[in-house]
Design a protein around this motif. Structure first.
Motif, PDB file in Angstrom:
ATOM      1  N   MET A  16      57.164  63.768  45.726  1.00  0.00           N
ATOM      2  CA  MET A  16      56.745  65.009  45.095  1.00  0.00           C
ATOM      3  C   MET A  16      55.953  65.732  46.313  1.00  0.00           C
ATOM      4  N   PHE A  17      55.940  66.875  46.434  1.00  0.00           N
ATOM      5  CA  PHE A  17      55.128  67.623  47.470  1.00  0.00           C
ATOM      6  C   PHE A  17      53.419  67.567  46.863  1.00  0.00           C
ATOM      7  N   ARG A  41      51.560  69.665  46.344  1.00  0.00           N
ATOM      8  CA  ARG A  41      51.057  70.617  45.525  1.00  0.00           C
ATOM      9  C   ARG A  41      51.859  70.928  44.177  1.00  0.00           C
ATOM     10  N   TYR A  42      52.746  69.870  44.108  1.00  0.00           N
ATOM     11  CA  TYR A  42      53.717  69.851  42.964  1.00  0.00           C
ATOM     12  C   TYR A  42      52.881  69.900  41.507  1.00  0.00           C
ATOM     13  N   ARG A  43      53.284  71.070  40.679  1.00  0.00           N
ATOM     14  CA  ARG A  43      52.383  71.065  39.535  1.00  0.00           C
ATOM     15  C   ARG A  43      53.138  70.350  38.443  1.00  0.00           C
ATOM     16  N   PHE A 101      52.654  75.193  32.837  1.00  0.00           N
ATOM     17  CA  PHE A 101      52.403  74.729  33.874  1.00  0.00           C
ATOM     18  C   PHE A 101      52.025  75.693  35.017  1.00  0.00           C
ATOM     19  N   GLY A 127      49.169  76.500  36.370  1.00  0.00           N
ATOM     20  CA  GLY A 127      48.144  76.058  37.272  1.00  0.00           C
ATOM     21  C   GLY A 127      46.715  76.660  37.112  1.00  0.00           C
ATOM     22  N   GLN A 157      43.181  75.765  39.214  1.00  0.00           N
ATOM     23  CA  GLN A 157      42.408  76.657  40.021  1.00  0.00           C
ATOM     24  C   GLN A 157      41.215  77.364  39.873  1.00  0.00           C
ATOM     25  N   GLU A 170      51.010  63.009  52.455  1.00  0.00           N
ATOM     26  CA  GLU A 170      52.268  63.819  52.792  1.00  0.00           C
ATOM     27  C   GLU A 170      53.377  62.610  52.713  1.00  0.00           C
ATOM     28  N   ALA A 171      54.494  63.023  51.972  1.00  0.00           N
ATOM     29  CA  ALA A 171      55.659  62.239  52.102  1.00  0.00           C
ATOM     30  C   ALA A 171      56.185  61.924  53.296  1.00  0.00           C
ATOM     31  N   GLU A 186      58.599  74.849  46.076  1.00  0.00           N
ATOM     32  CA  GLU A 186      57.772  73.861  45.617  1.00  0.00           C
ATOM     33  C   GLU A 186      56.733  73.422  46.678  1.00  0.00           C
ATOM     34  N   GLY A 211      54.363  74.824  44.159  1.00  0.00           N
ATOM     35  CA  GLY A 211      54.031  73.753  43.290  1.00  0.00           C
ATOM     36  C   GLY A 211      55.291  73.732  42.183  1.00  0.00           C
TER      37      GLY A 211
END
Lengths: 182, 368, 192, 152
Positions: free
Chosen positions: A60-61, A63-65, A123, A125, A129, A178-179, B145, B149
């Motif tokens: 997952m990135f 910032r993935y929500r 979702f 976010g 925030q 980071e992936a 994404e 996100g």
């Protein structure tokens, strides 16, 4: 010329078809190693595009929500959340319920209960925030499907803290790691 | 030779039909195979956006706009955010403006790719071109994404900026994508444009003359394919569109093939705009500080943008409180769909499906 | 000693049914065909799940069926509105048994962000029996795949003796709601 | 051409129509219901405002208001916004479908959700809700809907 366009189109399809398998053969042992990949295929790479899901996952990135989690301060060992309820008030779908505990822990206010309702969460976010303490984060959890709705999809304080400890041991969101690029 | 007189029959198509892009019903009156009249029935996805928009406060409405036209969420946010900024007289930072243009134009590429893919799908080329197009969508949603996100519902644009700066990897990957788009479109054209089946099924089907298109209020690729070069990005430049160099694609006949060609041409133009925006992207802030609530001054405002499907407008009335007094969405799909009966009359029933595909509707936006 | 004495009466039929169950469920779990029934936003993520990146066909589901008569899984992908509710129930009634329902996304679970709307059914479980719920708005394709794997697990645990599909007495037809002046009403002439 | 100039020209041209000038973010022209069709005809034929973008109904405490946003595909220039008031009890306005066919569905939508009738409309039926639904949901006093159907 009649039929020329069709032949041209078929050749494009055929070239793609052959390309995929030839490209895939070239990466044979690497391709089937199960490890999180950042992206299955780039634009210029050849080969099969499919992610073999249960065995192989997309990382997952940062910032993935995903579903919410409560972050723990690694130094103090308690949650950063002070139970102010700003997330509850900013939520467009009224999916969060927080109450504040009477007593302070370590000179810090703490929440007594925290209910996060995935039945209705959209979702967006906003809660993360708006949080003044940066105590909320999105977990990269994917397997949240259940056999019943209602209570099974409501996370309580302990479950959310556990999610936080599991996915964000550093206590910060966006997740730092980071992936690795594929 | 005398013409055979037959009785007309009425058949129902939908709401659950593989080719109606969602839950959309048509009542077709047929004379044999020929369509005499079409009556679209909409409202099966009426989710009360406008009522809920009045209940939410101004900031909470952005994620709801994502769910209007769920294929191009960024454009919806852009329209809403620009309308509120016009109402409250907020000026977003320069960098945020460029980021918005990049996102919206990437969105247009994706939307047109899906429109072309679905059109081919409905011509009977079952899902092979769609797979090609959706593979490219995957690359764009990965960019979304990475930045916002979420794949489909980014909630990225905020009133007064964007929610976060671009991540480090975004710029090289976006550049790589944009550079590859013309190559992909060339390939798609090699596959499709000269294809006799496509030509025969689409040429002179669903013709919409320019004056009729304007009368019916059609916008977007549908209007431009009819030969009216009306693009809000040029006619009434909003945001910073006047800084970019791009052309308006226009058709000549106004049939299904022209709409396909206009979409292909617009994808190229969008890639060009993204390239320019990436080149000129300035450094700096991306957002004004986040607030939970805010109260714009009293008044009403209408702002429209050129969304991928046509003119998307928001009419907002503020009474000075933290909730909108009236929150109206002028959805392009809803208005464009009105021209469907005109286009279908006299064609065969199999052509109705591709005419719907060529209008490019999303039911989330038609019914709101 | 005859067989009647050694085998307890409640086990008598199970002895044969257990392996039959296993084979039967294995076959069924490996070919759950979903109906192509896209309602709203989640439908797009459902289509993406079929495409090359996630490839639903790896789970024996091949492609979405266009007709409910050939399918056994209904993925309710999006908001079910009151105007759509009769059609959803009618589609479900048309599916051959055994049939399963997967509620995808917050809207299908509980109305999600639109739960306050005057035209939104707050959760498809108000209309149909739902087997698996997937939260998300919309869920990532991986989440949907995981839910399908969970559904496979549920199918494998079924037995012929207890499943409602194999009973003669059960009344399984769901009454189709009708449009009323203020919302959905029960069909006329039907007992509550 | 600014909105003020457009208004002045229209006011000079139609002394028989009492027009109102509404200052705001977007400047609008207030028209009386009975003069709407005449003015709309003029706008389309002589001023080339051939494209009616959006028709909106707004529910104010003392009145209903319908807002028309007109653009031109042939010439430059911002919108001309026409606003028409309707009384609260049994609101009724003339339809502009004969001038801009695009008004067809939009007026049906306004009737469905806001409950403003348009006289002369060819097919004024509900569009988003079903026939037989009571009430108009976007009015501020809409009580919400109720179901008696629940799966049991």
């Amino acid at each position: 010329m009649l039929g020329f366009g069709i032949l041209k189109g078929m050749s494009v399809t055929l070239r793609r078809f052959v390309d995929t398998y030839v490209g895939d053969l070239g990466k044979f042992p690497w391709r089937y190693r199960s490890r999180p990949v950042y992206k299955r295929m780039g634009i210029t790479e050849r080969g099969a595009f499919t992610i073999q899901y249960p065995e192989e996952r997309v990382a997952m990135f940062p910032r993935y929500r995903g579903p919410l989690m409560l972050l723990t301060d690694p130094e103090k060992g308690i949650t950063r959340c002070i139970g102010c309820g700003l997330c509850e008030r900013t939520c467009p779908t009224e999916s969060i319920k927080v109450t504040r505990a009477e007593e302070k822990v370590d000179d810090q206010r703490v929440p007594e209960t925290y209910e996060y309702d995935m039945n209705t969460c959209m979702f967006c976010g906003f809660c993360v925030q708006i949080c003044p303490q940066d105590a909320l984060g999105h977990s990269p959890e994917l397997e949240m499907g259940t056999y019943s709705k209602g209570d099974a999809l409501i996370l309580n304080l302990d479950q959310m803290l556990e999610l936080g400890r599991k996915h964000a041991p550093g206590g910060v969101w966006p997740l730092e790691k980071e992936a690795e690029p594929s | 030779m005398t013409e055979l007189k037959t009785e007309t029959i009425t058949i129902n198509m939908g709401p659950q039909h593989p080719s109606t892009h969602g839950v959309f019903r048509l009542i077709l009156t047929l004379d044999g195979e020929t369509v005499v009249d079409v009556e679209p029935v909409v409202g099966y996805l009426h989710r009360n956006h406008e009522k809920i928009g009045e209940k939410n406060n101004w900031i909470q409405n952005t994620p709801f706009t994502d769910r209007l036209d769920y294929i191009s969420p960024m454009s919806n946010e852009f329209a809403y955010v620009l309308a509120v900024e016009k109402l409250a007289e907020i000026e977003p930072p320069e960098r945020a403006k460029y980021i918005r243009i990049i996102m919206v134009e990437l969105n247009r590429i994706v939307n047109h790719m899906i429109a072309v893919g679905f059109l081919l799908n409905e011509l009977g080329c079952f899902f092979t071109p769609m797979f090609y197009c959706l593979r490219w969508r995957e690359l764009v949603v990965d960019l979304y994404e990475m930045t916002a996100g979420s794949r489909m519902m980014p909630n990225y644009f905020w009133i007064g900026g964007v929610s976060a700066d671009l991540p480090e990897k975004f710029l090289p990957e976006c550049k790589e994508f944009v550079d590859a788009v013309p190559g992909f479109i060339d390939e798609l054209e090699r596959l499709l444009t000269d294809n006799e089946i496509l030509q025969m099924r689409c040429r002179n089907v669903g013709v919409l003359p320019p004056d009729v298109a304007v009368e019916y209020g059609c916008t977007g690729p549908l209007l431009r394919a009819s030969g009216v070069p009306y693009d809000i990005r040029k006619a009434e430049p909003y945001s910073i569109y006047d800084r970019f160099d791009f052309d308006i694609a226009a058709g000549t006949v106004g049939d299904v093939l022209d709409r396909y060609l206009v979409r292909i041409a617009e994808m190229r133009q969008s890639a060009k705009i993204v390239e320019q925006a990436l080149r000129d992207l300035p450094e700096g802030e991306t957002a004004t500080p986040k607030k939970r609530k805010f109260r714009p001054p009293e008044g009403d405002v209408y702002h429209r943008i050129e969304a991928p499907k046509g003119e998307l407008g928001f009419y907002l009335v503020s009474d000075g409180s933290e909730n909108p007094y009236r929150y109206k969405i002028r959805a392009p799909s809803f208005v464009n769909l009105q021209s469907l009966p005109y286009m279908c009359r006299g064609h065969k029933i199999a052509d109705v499906v591709i005419i719907i595909g060529s209008i490019d509707i999303t039911m989330g936006e038609v019914d709101r | 000693m005859t067989q009647e004495d050694t085998v307890p009466p409640e086990l008598k039929r199970n002895v044969f049914i257990a392996p039959v169950d296993w084979i039967y469920n294995l076959g069924r779990a490996a070919s759950v065909w979903p109906v192509m029934f896209g309602v709203a936003c989640c439908a797009f993520e459902m289509i993406v799940t079929v495409t090359s990146r996630f490839d639903l066909a790896r789970f024996g589901m091949e492609f979405l069926r266009a007709s409910p008569r050939q399918s056994e899984l209904m993925i309710v992908s999006g908001t079910v509105t009151k105007k759509m509710a009769p059609q959803v129930v009618r589609l479900y009634d048309q599916m051959p048994e055994p049939k399963y329902v997967l509620a995808m996304g917050a809207c299908a679970i509980s109305g999600g962000p639109f739960k306050d709307g005057y035209n939104v059914v707050p959760g498809v479980d108000k209309l149909l029996p739902v087997n698996v719920y997937v939260p998300g708005c919309p869920p990532r394709p991986e989440s949907l795949l995981d839910a399908i794997l969970k559904l496979h697990k549920q199918i494998r645990a079924e037995t012929i003796r207890t499943s409602p599909w194999y009973r003669k007495d059960a009344d399984r037809e769901i009454p189709v709601p009708e449009y009323g002046p203020r919302g959905l009403v029960l069909p006329k002439g039907d007992k509550s | 051409m600014t909105a003020k100039e457009t208004f002045d020209r229209l006011a000079a041209k139609f002394p028989q129509f009492p027009l109102g000038y509404l200052e705001g973010k977007d400047t609008a022209i207030l028209v009386k219901g009975e003069n709407l069709v005449g003015l709309a005809q003029h706008m389309r034929d002589d001023e080339e405002y051939d494209y009616c973008s959006s028709i909106t109904g707004v529910d104010y405490p003392d009145r209903f208001e319908v807002v028309y946003h007109l653009y031109s595909t042939k010439k430059e220039g911002g919108p001309v916004i026409l606003k028409v008031h309707a009384e609260r009890e049994n609101p009724m306005l003339p339809s502009v479908v004969s001038i801009w066919p695009t008004a067809n569905w939009q007026e049906r939508e306004v009737w469905d959700l806001m409950g403003i009738r348009f006289s002369g409309h060819p097919n004024l039926t509900r569009i988003l809700m079903w026939e037989g639904f009571e009430g108009h949901p976007l009015r501020k006093d809409f009580p919400g809907s109720e179901d008696e159907y629940i799966f049991g």
